[in-house]
Write a protein that holds these residues in place. Structure first.
Motif: not given
Length: 358
Positions: A207, A238, A270
């Motif tokens: 992250v 993300e 991600s």
């Protein structure tokens, strides 16, 4: 050989460019790291870490076999032993499902091919994120969370059924629940906490890295990237950044919901990296993961486009629940539900052992 040299050259030039950007614009990287760590501390760890512990206990204590036999093959055409990973993925969020698949493979309850397919279809966004962040902070209506969660579940089941291969008699025999020795709770608990800690660290690091990449993407394309295109562009990297960008999006609610559905089911780079890392410890490669997640995202967006008019999403304009309240309560509620289920299945499991029905 030439292709390999070209790939190595491209990777080398990419690394040199990355070093140059980090040296020239260190503040952007620092801000991305702070943003990623804040997200981990406020949202990801409170909601995911307790569920990681519970899901590991669920598998290590042997409850997964009972749930798998009753759910997996009937509902989603999964191998019988993969049903529990599907349930864990739908309730625990990314990458709890991938972690559960890796653990089942390590325990010999799934073959390699079964585990690779289960890895691609058993990893979903959890209700804590959907109801707390999207339903509360982004759309400010609980109906949005319910619609997005239901659509994701339907898209996941459809993806399972579309990509599953018929099981042979040998595979069914291999996947049949096997009688196992009664596990030691203390040892299982210690191992569950250890695995949960490692998984949480992996998630937070991914992250943070992709938060930095998102920051540079905003800087590079900020003046040229329309606000309505930002959710897809950022979400491709993300998930949480793309969903957060929906708040500034001026599209109609139905299209915002379609984008949210696609991002939730696809997950972004991600999430794909987190899932592959979670399974790599068990020796899985995740070859089917990108294709299946893209297919699920397309199905989810199509289902949302069909169902949104029936749900009258245009009326979802006034917030009925505070976002902070939903975010604070979603994690504890899921932990409570997981604990109750764990106690129930533990009692059921010991009853089955006494009766010799495993």
């Amino acid at each position: 050989m030439q292709r390999r040299r070209g790939r190595m050259l491209a990777q080398g030039l990419g690394l040199v460019a990355a070093f140059g950007v980090l040296i020239a614009l260190p503040q952007t990287a620092a801000e991305g790291v702070r943003s990623g760590l804040t997200l981990c501390g406020q949202v990801i760890l409170p909601s995911l870490f307790p569920f990681f512990v519970c899901s590991n206990l669920f598998v290590l204590l042997g409850f997964s076999a009972r749930v798998s036999a009753r759910f997996g093959g009937l509902a989603a055409r999964l191998p019988p032993n993969a049903g529990s990973a599907f349930v864990i993925g739908m309730t625990g969020g990314y990458p709890a499902g991938a972690q559960a698949v890796g653990l089942l493979y390590e325990r010999g309850e799934l073959s390699r091919d079964e585990a690779e397919h289960a890895l691609a279809v058993c990893n979903q966004a959890g209700p804590s994120f959907i109801f707390g962040f999207l339903g509360g902070a982004v759309f400010a209506h609980p109906g949005a969370g319910a619609l997005l969660y239901g659509v994701q579940l339907a898209a996941a089941v459809l993806t399972c059924r579309l990509t599953a291969k018929p099981l042979t008699a040998a595979q069914r025999a291999h996947s049949a629940p096997q009688r196992q020795a009664q596990p030691d709770f203390a040892a299982a608990f210690s191992e569950s906490v250890r695995r949960a800690g490692m998984s949480a660290i992996h998630v937070c690091m991914f992250v943070t890295v992709f938060s930095v990449l998102s920051g540079y993407l905003r800087l590079a394309a900020g003046a040229h990237l329309p606000a309505d295109a930002a959710p897809l562009a950022l979400g491709a990297l993300e998930l949480s950044a793309g969903c957060a960008a929906l708040r500034a999006c001026t599209l109609a609610p139905v299209w915002k919901l379609c984008i949210a559905s696609f991002l939730l089911s696809f997950g972004g780079l991600s999430i794909l990296a987190q899932s592959r890392a979670a399974a790599a410890d068990a020796g899985l490669e995740g070859r089917q993961l990108p294709g299946c997640k893209m297919l699920q995202g397309a199905i989810a967006a199509a289902l949302t486009l069909l169902l949104a008019p029936l749900a009258q999403v245009g009326r979802w304009c006034a917030p009925t629940l505070r976002a902070s309240t939903m975010m604070e309560t979603a994690g504890p509620v899921m932990l409570l539900i997981s604990s109750v289920l764990l106690l129930y299945f533990r009692k059921k499991y010991h009853s089955i052992l006494r009766e010799g029905r495993v």
